[in-house]
Design a protein around this motif. Sequence first.
Motif, PDB file in Angstrom:
ATOM      1  N   MET A  40      40.872 -28.487 -17.583  1.00 25.62           N
ATOM      2  CA  MET A  40      41.043 -28.076 -19.175  1.00 25.62           C
ATOM      3  C   MET A  40      40.968 -26.543 -19.398  1.00 25.62           C
ATOM      4  N   THR A  41      40.155 -25.831 -18.579  1.00 25.34           N
ATOM      5  CA  THR A  41      40.252 -24.333 -18.824  1.00 25.34           C
ATOM      6  C   THR A  41      41.694 -23.835 -18.629  1.00 25.34           C
ATOM      7  N   ARG A  42      42.375 -24.266 -17.449  1.00 28.87           N
ATOM      8  CA  ARG A  42      43.730 -23.955 -17.205  1.00 28.87           C
ATOM      9  C   ARG A  42      44.658 -24.209 -18.249  1.00 28.87           C
ATOM     10  N   LEU A  43      44.511 -25.194 -19.152  1.00 32.92           N
ATOM     11  CA  LEU A  43      45.272 -25.458 -20.012  1.00 32.92           C
ATOM     12  C   LEU A  43      45.174 -24.497 -21.260  1.00 32.92           C
ATOM     13  N   VAL A  44      44.324 -23.916 -21.401  1.00 31.87           N
ATOM     14  CA  VAL A  44      43.852 -22.915 -22.750  1.00 31.87           C
ATOM     15  C   VAL A  44      44.906 -21.989 -22.644  1.00 31.87           C
ATOM     16  N   PRO A  45      44.845 -20.970 -21.721  1.00 33.34           N
ATOM     17  CA  PRO A  45      45.967 -20.065 -21.546  1.00 33.34           C
ATOM     18  C   PRO A  45      47.308 -20.424 -21.957  1.00 33.34           C
ATOM     19  N   LEU A  46      47.887 -21.490 -21.292  1.00 34.82           N
ATOM     20  CA  LEU A  46      49.144 -22.171 -21.446  1.00 34.82           C
ATOM     21  C   LEU A  46      49.390 -22.373 -22.992  1.00 34.82           C
ATOM     22  N   VAL A  47      48.269 -22.919 -23.649  1.00 35.58           N
ATOM     23  CA  VAL A  47      48.546 -23.622 -24.864  1.00 35.58           C
ATOM     24  C   VAL A  47      48.761 -22.022 -25.717  1.00 35.58           C
ATOM     25  N   VAL A  48      47.743 -20.980 -25.479  1.00 32.38           N
ATOM     26  CA  VAL A  48      47.668 -19.774 -26.351  1.00 32.38           C
ATOM     27  C   VAL A  48      49.110 -19.148 -25.894  1.00 32.38           C
ATOM     28  N   ALA A  49      49.662 -19.297 -24.808  1.00 35.30           N
ATOM     29  CA  ALA A  49      51.000 -18.327 -24.482  1.00 35.30           C
ATOM     30  C   ALA A  49      52.037 -19.142 -25.160  1.00 35.30           C
ATOM     31  N   VAL A  50      52.064 -20.344 -25.221  1.00 36.74           N
ATOM     32  CA  VAL A  50      53.410 -21.056 -26.027  1.00 36.74           C
ATOM     33  C   VAL A  50      52.942 -20.759 -27.440  1.00 36.74           C
ATOM     34  N   GLY A  51      51.811 -20.851 -28.081  1.00 33.41           N
ATOM     35  CA  GLY A  51      51.681 -20.423 -29.463  1.00 33.41           C
ATOM     36  C   GLY A  51      52.107 -19.190 -29.848  1.00 33.41           C
ATOM     37  N   VAL A  52      52.016 -17.985 -28.629  1.00 32.53           N
ATOM     38  CA  VAL A  52      52.151 -16.704 -29.015  1.00 32.53           C
ATOM     39  C   VAL A  52      53.991 -16.656 -28.917  1.00 32.53           C
ATOM     40  N   ILE A  53      54.374 -17.264 -28.078  1.00 32.25           N
ATOM     41  CA  ILE A  53      55.703 -17.284 -27.914  1.00 32.25           C
ATOM     42  C   ILE A  53      56.503 -17.700 -29.315  1.00 32.25           C
ATOM     43  N   ALA A  54      55.970 -19.039 -29.638  1.00 34.61           N
ATOM     44  CA  ALA A  54      56.590 -19.675 -30.866  1.00 34.61           C
ATOM     45  C   ALA A  54      56.450 -18.689 -32.037  1.00 34.61           C
ATOM     46  N   PHE A  55      55.234 -18.155 -32.230  1.00 30.06           N
ATOM     47  CA  PHE A  55      54.960 -17.301 -33.265  1.00 30.06           C
ATOM     48  C   PHE A  55      56.038 -16.058 -33.068  1.00 30.06           C
ATOM     49  N   ALA A  56      56.314 -15.564 -32.232  1.00 33.76           N
ATOM     50  CA  ALA A  56      56.954 -14.376 -32.007  1.00 33.76           C
ATOM     51  C   ALA A  56      58.379 -14.614 -32.328  1.00 33.76           C
ATOM     52  N   LEU A  57      58.831 -15.814 -31.756  1.00 34.33           N
ATOM     53  CA  LEU A  57      60.227 -16.332 -31.991  1.00 34.33           C
ATOM     54  C   LEU A  57      60.503 -16.795 -33.533  1.00 34.33           C
ATOM     55  N   ILE A  58      59.782 -17.310 -34.233  1.00 37.94           N
ATOM     56  CA  ILE A  58      59.789 -17.579 -35.448  1.00 37.94           C
ATOM     57  C   ILE A  58      59.862 -16.432 -36.449  1.00 37.94           C
ATOM     58  N   ASP A  59      58.779 -15.315 -35.977  1.00 33.07           N
ATOM     59  CA  ASP A  59      58.812 -14.042 -36.845  1.00 33.07           C
ATOM     60  C   ASP A  59      59.988 -13.311 -36.580  1.00 33.07           C
ATOM     61  N   CYS A  60      60.736 -13.149 -35.476  1.00 29.55           N
ATOM     62  CA  CYS A  60      61.466 -12.464 -34.967  1.00 29.55           C
ATOM     63  C   CYS A  60      62.943 -13.007 -35.877  1.00 29.55           C
ATOM     64  N   ALA A  61      62.846 -14.232 -35.906  1.00 31.76           N
ATOM     65  CA  ALA A  61      64.058 -15.043 -36.519  1.00 31.76           C
ATOM     66  C   ALA A  61      64.127 -15.020 -37.819  1.00 31.76           C
ATOM     67  N   ARG A  62      62.958 -14.697 -38.513  1.00 33.96           N
ATOM     68  CA  ARG A  62      62.913 -14.665 -39.892  1.00 33.96           C
ATOM     69  C   ARG A  62      62.912 -13.175 -40.385  1.00 33.96           C
ATOM     70  N   SER A  63      62.745 -12.287 -39.651  1.00 34.18           N
ATOM     71  CA  SER A  63      62.627 -10.873 -40.038  1.00 34.18           C
ATOM     72  C   SER A  63      64.096 -10.350 -40.389  1.00 34.18           C
ATOM     73  N   ASP A  64      64.082  -9.276 -41.163  1.00 39.44           N
ATOM     74  CA  ASP A  64      65.456  -8.623 -41.786  1.00 39.44           C
ATOM     75  C   ASP A  64      65.845  -8.079 -40.717  1.00 39.44           C
TER      76      ASP A  64
END
Length: 163
Positions: free
Chosen positions: A1-25
């Motif tokens: 379970m503790t191995r899964l937390v960093p992976l979920v955080v990394a996927v969340g950061v990547i998804a956020f960065a992709l969406i933020d970049c795509a929506r930026s001017d």
Amino acid sequence: MTRLVPLVVAVGVIAFALIDCARSDAEKMPARIPKGIWIVLILVLPVVGAVGWLLLSRMQAGRAGGPGGPGGSGGSRPPRGGPSRPSRGPVAPDDDPEFLARLEADRRRRERERRQRERDAEREGRGTTNGSTPDDERPTDDPGPGAGGGVSADPHENPGSPA
């Protein structure tokens, strides 16, 4: 379970960065790197690209006066089209030009209606309605009381007549 937390955080950061970049001017990309290259960097170097995007885009927004703030083009380039305005829209209704225009149009409409009611009341006060003449000014076949030889039923108008 503790191995899964960093992976979920990394996927969340990547998804956020992709969406933020795509929506930026496209004109406000950090480090003057085109949007397409930023997206490729975030996908090819997932954690490094996403963290790099987040850090650089936030640092640029901080220098420019906050997200959507004045001077949002970043770097030493002057803003296009004269002074920049916040892109988030008006803060209060009285700062919104569309709201003020509707408010002014409503005020004018109410003023026109008020003037029309006053004109209508004035016409009614003179005994006219909708521009027509009063009943006593209308031509009739009957000359009416007191006109040209007619006998009135009122004994005070024709004192010599038998009542």
